[in-house]
Design an enzyme around this catalytic site. Structure first.
Site, PDB file in Angstrom:
ATOM      1  N   SER B 150       0.845  -1.190   0.000  1.00  0.00           N
ATOM      2  CA  SER B 150       0.000   0.000   0.000  1.00  0.00           C
ATOM      3  C   SER B 150       0.891   1.255   0.000  1.00  0.00           C
ATOM      4  O   SER B 150       1.667   1.436  -0.937  1.00  0.00           O
ATOM      5  CB  SER B 150      -0.945  -0.061   1.206  1.00  0.00           C
ATOM      6  OG  SER B 150      -1.979   0.882   1.067  1.00  0.00           O
ATOM      7  N   ASP B 227     -10.124  -5.677  -2.770  1.00  0.00           N
ATOM      8  CA  ASP B 227      -9.473  -4.634  -1.972  1.00  0.00           C
ATOM      9  C   ASP B 227     -10.373  -3.397  -1.996  1.00  0.00           C
ATOM     10  O   ASP B 227     -10.677  -2.848  -3.061  1.00  0.00           O
ATOM     11  CB  ASP B 227      -8.117  -4.330  -2.610  1.00  0.00           C
ATOM     12  CG  ASP B 227      -7.263  -3.381  -1.793  1.00  0.00           C
ATOM     13  OD1 ASP B 227      -7.812  -2.462  -1.159  1.00  0.00           O
ATOM     14  OD2 ASP B 227      -6.033  -3.558  -1.814  1.00  0.00           O
ATOM     15  N   HIS B 260      -7.306  -6.053   1.296  1.00  0.00           N
ATOM     16  CA  HIS B 260      -6.119  -5.211   1.527  1.00  0.00           C
ATOM     17  C   HIS B 260      -5.317  -5.646   2.758  1.00  0.00           C
ATOM     18  O   HIS B 260      -4.337  -5.004   3.123  1.00  0.00           O
ATOM     19  CB  HIS B 260      -6.590  -3.763   1.706  1.00  0.00           C
ATOM     20  CG  HIS B 260      -5.538  -2.717   1.475  1.00  0.00           C
ATOM     21  ND1 HIS B 260      -4.971  -2.477   0.240  1.00  0.00           N
ATOM     22  CD2 HIS B 260      -4.930  -1.830   2.305  1.00  0.00           C
ATOM     23  CE1 HIS B 260      -4.084  -1.503   0.320  1.00  0.00           C
ATOM     24  NE2 HIS B 260      -4.033  -1.095   1.569  1.00  0.00           N
TER      25      HIS B 260
END
Lengths: 282, 282
Positions: B150, B227, B260
């Protein structure tokens, strides 16, 4: 009519699913939380066997779920993992200031003493209620093994010894094998079961082996030699001696340099799952 | 004369050691914390290669350390893993009420704007200071790769693109590839770099590819299709298109059902480490 467990979390992982559920428990009279790893559907259509993991003091269903790395191996071996919480919880549930009594420290027994006896019935929960839920919720094989860590190692051993024939195998990381004679166990048993030590033997692995009612099953125990609780609380060789005297198939492995943490569990969890799969598939 | 990093935690794991260190950083002017996994000594005596893992928003050095399961593979592949923190921290360090700015959200750049510019110099820290410490602290091969998640996927890509030749390979889980055009990046860049968007391109992977100064290197990106940030913040296909137009060796894999979380990272971290080992050993 039972309320269905409510799914409160879901993550795809290693081709399977990591779930978390909450449900009102008849055993504890509280909401109970548990996590489940469901492996990917087996190519040969076989239903997964079930392996329970019982956690240690201060833990809940998430420690093993997040830190062990077990799901990778469970996916490969077609094992469904069940991670229960370590006690009832909630504002209405008795607690203690110490980390080693009350919420987060249920010791996997049925308490007989007030104020604990109204909710602390983890043995009933794990021996009857939760397996009933799991077997209804998932298409599983009906074969089970059980493992645990520290207080949960005690829990796994007591679960297996008190229910002859239920589990194919049992394993533990750094278990409390003789709670009646070590500080953690003496404090908890005095509170939950009362001062009469005669009532403690039914929840003590070494005593359960000595009384002769338990039926032999394969046991694997891993112990770190730099575990800060080794001498004061654990002493797994005491169980190994009881088992050896009765010709039980118990393997105790000692690992130089390893401590009491989940880094230790993560290092050897693959061995434990392969050990269980061997007996579950036999 | 530099103060040696202080070791604040050590656990044996997978035959190696999981360490945690704290040290006064010249780059940030604060105490910085990092974790390191040192693999077991290789049988052939080879020094380990180094793989850095840069974490995402709200994380520190422990998330990947505890939840990824990477150490098992790193032990096998003779890789030394370095997990830095995501920002300077402390009472004297500027912060923001949002989780996506300030402490825990350093975005791996050098801030030019007050109040951030006095401590938020994560690029200097990671490009110069920390590798110097690691190379002095451990007998490593001198070869490095970098990965991240991320915001840390952004960090890994920017680190690799801004330092041509330093890394053998770069990989990312669900990276922010175009921070100049998505809400997380626009908020952070406006605060750290100012409103003049011309200054943002130097910290934006897509822009760094477009400007032509970056040298091609192998890139692996994994992205979960469930996600929650995929459409609003991530859009990794934008980087894949820039790379394809320039004949870069970039592999983008999309995984149905994955989100995620670190459950996603744990599911594919083995592939990333084998990818890096292939280029590090070449």
């Amino acid at each position: 009519m039972k309320a269905l467990p409510e799914r409160i979390d879901a993550h795809r992982m290693h081709g399977g699913w990591q779930y978390r559920y909450r449900h009102p428990s008849a055993s504890t009279g509280t909401l109970m939380t548990y996590s489940v790893f469901v492996p990917p559907a087996a190519k040969d259509g076989r239903a997964p066997h079930v392996v329970y993991f019982l956690a240690g003091l201060t833990c809940n269903d998430l420690n093993f779920t997040q830190k062990s790395g077990a799901q990778r191996v469970a996916a490969e071996l077609n094992l469904l993992l069940v991670m229960p919480d370590t006690s009832p919880r909630g504002d209405e549930v008795a607690d203690d200031e110490g980390y080693d009594l009350g919420q987060g420290a249920g010791f996997y027994l049925n308490a007989s003493q007030a104020p604990w006896s109204s909710h602390f019935r983890m043995y009933d929960y794990l021996s009857q209620e939760l397996p009933g839920i799991i077997n209804a919720q998932f298409a599983v094989s009906g074969r089970e093994s059980v493992m645990g860590h520290s207080m949960g190692g005690h829990g796994a051993l007591v679960m297996a010894l008190r229910q002859p024939g239920r589990f194919r195998s049992v394993s533990a990381f750094a278990p409390i094998v003789s709670p009646s004679t070590v500080p953690w166990g003496k404090k908890a048993f005095t509170a939950y079961l009362g001062a009469d030590e005669a009532s403690w033997a039914a929840w003590d692995s070494c005593a359960l082996l000595r009384d002769g009612s338990a039926r032999p099953l394969p046991v694997l125990i891993d112990q770190g030699e730099d575990d800060e609780f080794l001498d004061s609380q654990l002493q797994p060789e005491r169980l190994a001696q009881e088992a050896k005297a009765r010709h039980w198939p118990l393997t105790l492995r000692r690992h130089a340099g390893y401590d009491h943490s989940y880094f230790f569990i993560a290092s050897f969890v693959e061995d434990h799952l392969r050990f269980h799969a061997g007996y579950l598939n036999a």
